[in-house]
Design a protein around this motif. Sequence first.
Motif, short mmCIF file in Angstrom:
data_model
loop_
_atom_site.label_atom_id
_atom_site.label_comp_id
_atom_site.label_asym_id
_atom_site.label_seq_id
_atom_site.Cartn_x
_atom_site.Cartn_y
_atom_site.Cartn_z
N THR A 114 20.39 40.68 55.29
CA THR A 114 20.37 40.51 53.84
C THR A 114 20.96 41.69 53.08
OG1 THR A 114 18.12 41.42 53.74
CG2 THR A 114 18.33 39.03 53.93
N SER A 115 21.35 42.73 53.80
CA SER A 115 21.83 43.95 53.14
C SER A 115 23.14 43.72 52.40
CB SER A 115 22.02 45.05 54.18
OG SER A 115 22.56 46.22 53.60
N HIS A 116 23.30 44.44 51.30
CA HIS A 116 24.59 44.43 50.60
C HIS A 116 25.53 45.40 51.29
CE1 HIS A 116 23.30 48.22 48.82
NE2 HIS A 116 22.19 47.62 48.41
N PRO A 117 26.82 45.45 50.93
CA PRO A 117 27.77 46.35 51.58
C PRO A 117 27.28 47.80 51.60
CG PRO A 117 28.94 44.79 50.21
CD PRO A 117 27.48 44.57 49.95
N HIS A 118 27.66 48.51 52.65
CA HIS A 118 27.19 49.87 52.87
C HIS A 118 27.96 50.88 52.03
CE1 HIS A 118 24.75 48.78 56.50
NE2 HIS A 118 25.58 47.75 56.47
N GLY A 119 27.45 52.11 52.03
CA GLY A 119 28.11 53.18 51.28
C GLY A 119 29.43 53.60 51.91
N TRP A 120 30.35 54.06 51.09
CA TRP A 120 31.64 54.51 51.58
C TRP A 120 32.19 55.58 50.65
CZ3 TRP A 120 36.14 53.41 48.59
CH2 TRP A 120 35.92 52.56 47.50
N SER A 121 33.19 56.30 51.12
CA SER A 121 33.76 57.40 50.33
C SER A 121 35.21 57.13 49.94
CB SER A 121 33.66 58.71 51.10
OG SER A 121 34.21 59.77 50.35
N GLN A 167 29.32 43.82 58.78
CA GLN A 167 28.56 43.09 57.77
C GLN A 167 29.27 41.82 57.30
OE1 GLN A 167 25.66 44.47 57.27
NE2 GLN A 167 24.83 43.01 55.81
N ILE A 168 30.50 41.62 57.70
CA ILE A 168 31.30 40.53 57.14
C ILE A 168 30.67 39.16 57.41
CG2 ILE A 168 33.50 39.30 57.28
CD1 ILE A 168 34.86 41.97 57.66
N PHE A 169 30.39 38.87 58.68
CA PHE A 169 29.86 37.54 59.02
C PHE A 169 28.43 37.37 58.48
CE2 PHE A 169 33.14 38.21 62.29
CZ PHE A 169 33.92 37.08 62.06
N LYS A 170 27.69 38.46 58.41
CA LYS A 170 26.34 38.38 57.85
C LYS A 170 26.39 38.06 56.36
CE LYS A 170 24.41 41.56 61.26
NZ LYS A 170 23.83 42.90 61.51
N ILE A 191 36.90 49.61 53.49
CA ILE A 191 36.66 48.78 54.67
C ILE A 191 35.35 49.18 55.35
CG2 ILE A 191 37.54 48.09 56.94
CD1 ILE A 191 39.10 46.96 54.59
N THR A 192 35.02 50.48 55.27
CA THR A 192 33.80 50.96 55.92
C THR A 192 32.53 50.45 55.21
OG1 THR A 192 33.88 53.02 54.64
CG2 THR A 192 34.90 53.03 56.81
N ALA A 193 32.70 49.84 54.06
CA ALA A 193 31.55 49.20 53.41
C ALA A 193 31.12 47.96 54.19
CB ALA A 193 31.89 48.81 51.98
N VAL A 233 31.28 33.15 42.95
CA VAL A 233 30.37 34.06 42.24
C VAL A 233 29.78 35.07 43.21
CG1 VAL A 233 28.25 34.22 40.88
CG2 VAL A 233 29.85 32.34 40.47
N PHE A 234 29.39 34.60 44.40
CA PHE A 234 28.81 35.50 45.40
C PHE A 234 29.84 36.52 45.87
CE2 PHE A 234 27.76 36.65 49.79
CZ PHE A 234 26.44 37.08 49.64
N ALA A 235 31.09 36.07 46.04
CA ALA A 235 32.15 36.99 46.47
C ALA A 235 32.35 38.11 45.45
CB ALA A 235 33.45 36.23 46.69
N VAL A 236 32.29 37.78 44.17
CA VAL A 236 32.42 38.80 43.12
C VAL A 236 31.21 39.74 43.16
CG1 VAL A 236 32.62 39.22 40.64
CG2 VAL A 236 33.81 37.28 41.67
N ALA A 237 30.03 39.18 43.44
CA ALA A 237 28.83 40.02 43.56
C ALA A 237 28.98 41.01 44.70
CB ALA A 237 27.59 39.14 43.77
N VAL A 238 29.56 40.57 45.80
CA VAL A 238 29.81 41.47 46.93
C VAL A 238 30.74 42.60 46.51
CG1 VAL A 238 30.89 41.64 49.21
CG2 VAL A 238 29.37 39.72 48.70
N LEU A 239 31.80 42.26 45.77
CA LEU A 239 32.73 43.28 45.29
C LEU A 239 32.03 44.27 44.36
CD1 LEU A 239 35.97 41.20 44.50
CD2 LEU A 239 35.55 42.74 46.44
N ALA A 240 31.10 43.77 43.55
CA ALA A 240 30.34 44.65 42.66
C ALA A 240 29.52 45.65 43.46
CB ALA A 240 29.43 43.82 41.76
#
Length: 589
Positions: A111-118, A206-209, A122-124, A242-249
């Motif tokens: 259920t996690s959102h994308p991870h931290g990156w610098s 995290q992509i498939f999840k 892609i590392t998100a 809408v979910f895809a935009v939320a992921v980008l956010a």
Amino acid sequence: MAEDEVKATVGQAGVEESVVVDKGSSKISDLWKMEDYWAIWLGFALLIVGMILYLPNPPEGMQQKIDESNAIMQAESQRAPFKTIEYINAASAKKMKATSQGFAKEIKSFTSHPHGWSSNPITAFIFSKEAAQAKAEKAVPKYEAAQAEADAALAEAQAAQDAAAAANFQNPELNETAKAAIVGWQEAKGKASKAKGKTKASSYNQIFKLIGLGLLMGAFFAIGMIFMGHNPAKFFIGFLFVFAVAVLAYVGSSQATMKAYGIGYAAWAIAIGLLISNTVGTPKWVMPAVQTEYYIKTGLVLLGAEILFGKILAIGLPGIFVAWVVTPIVLITTFIVGQKIIKIPSKTLNIVVSADMSVCGVSAAIATAAACRAKKEELTLSVGMSLVFTSIMMILMPAFIKAVGMPEVLGGAWMGGTIDATGAVAAAGAFLGESALYTAATIKMIQNVLIGVIAFFVAVYWCAKVDCIPGQRVSIWEIWYRFPKFVIGFIFASIVFSLIYQSLGPDAGYALVDHGVLRGWSRIFRGWFFCLAFVSIGLATNFRELAHYFKGGKPLILYVFGQSFNLCLTLLMAYIMFYLVFPDITANI
């Protein structure tokens, strides 16, 4: 307005339609046809699943560890007039978390959102084992240095405590020296613990999840759409966008620099949505899934479970005064000033901005907008200003508090009563220290209780004074239909989880409720639902629709006035309550 019906104009996905409600009878079908009720059913379905997952599955040996730690703490509290090293270690040992178990980690992973990156986005989503190992190895020297400092601080604290113990804890000077040394050790220990966490960097994909999570959430919300008379297939297809935009956010907010400046997912979600709607335009096939209130109302029901009365009582009357006395004064004053002095043309805009700024930001704005039937553009404007000022305040306030040497508890109370978003309050409080974080978060929790109260009184006032017909008695049914029903779920969730927490006790409650059902389940989904709502706000908003609200800058002037008044009054009340009237409570925080 006829006695047997009330006409209301509501906005859904940017489309306004007239709704006629029969006030003469209470329709049982409302329970499965109204959006507010579906927010309750979906929210409680998630909470029930969370309880089934966590409450019967405590960490191994939890009760034994709690009993042993409490015995040590009781003995140490009788031995010394301050919290000794043994007391602190015992208190730390009993803070077990259900989220540390294997099944909870799997839930978080999915259920996690994308991870931290610098520097590489892609590392998100993807982080290889090799990259994780390299990152972990790079963090080892910093951890070793931090651990060495913690060990040295512990030795110093132990020596100071032994000296105080040799004097049978009767020497005030030695006691104060020991207390200061122990505080220094705790700070060093915290830094070492944080550094240690970075040595355990793990790989992930995290992509498939995220794809799976998006499909499940779409199906989850589509259930309610079916019963509410909408096309579930069209909703589901639009939801994926809408979910895809939320992921980008979430990707934007997880970038290191954005984190440092406090620009969270809410700001990114609205910004990306606005960019789409005001350039290429929101695709028509997406609009069935642009359901701002549906998402956020469900999230607010989940938020109710996080408001635990036991925690509210723990901080006592000073926190209640800061949250429950200041907030209504600021809201009413701001509304009156907006009408009488600034002369805001729209009363609904005026009250939504006032509630947003004085209570708790977006959550209060949504509830208030529903109660007074504000236009979606007015809600968008209020939320936008709130997000901007929240980002500024969460950075400037802790810096100012440190610069002037304000006590942690006072600073935490000040921020908890004035910074709008709960997450921003926690981040700002953590910047100052544990006492500030606890005080700020608890006061914000106390303030959140007012969401339902404010919504109710706004509904009553609007029925009796604003939308009334001269000479016509206000019908209780009109107030009922105007009142946002999801608030009932919000309040009920708070009561239920407060009772559960109380029955378990603070230690088991911490493990199974705080760090189980809430942090390991409902809070994760609440974050996603709020993000979906913010995306929907952006996708449904056109700058041209907002332009006339900014004429003369009146909404901005109103917000600045209200927040300035809020800052002054909250600081004054916090000082009086925490340091003049209830200093004993403050000393124990």
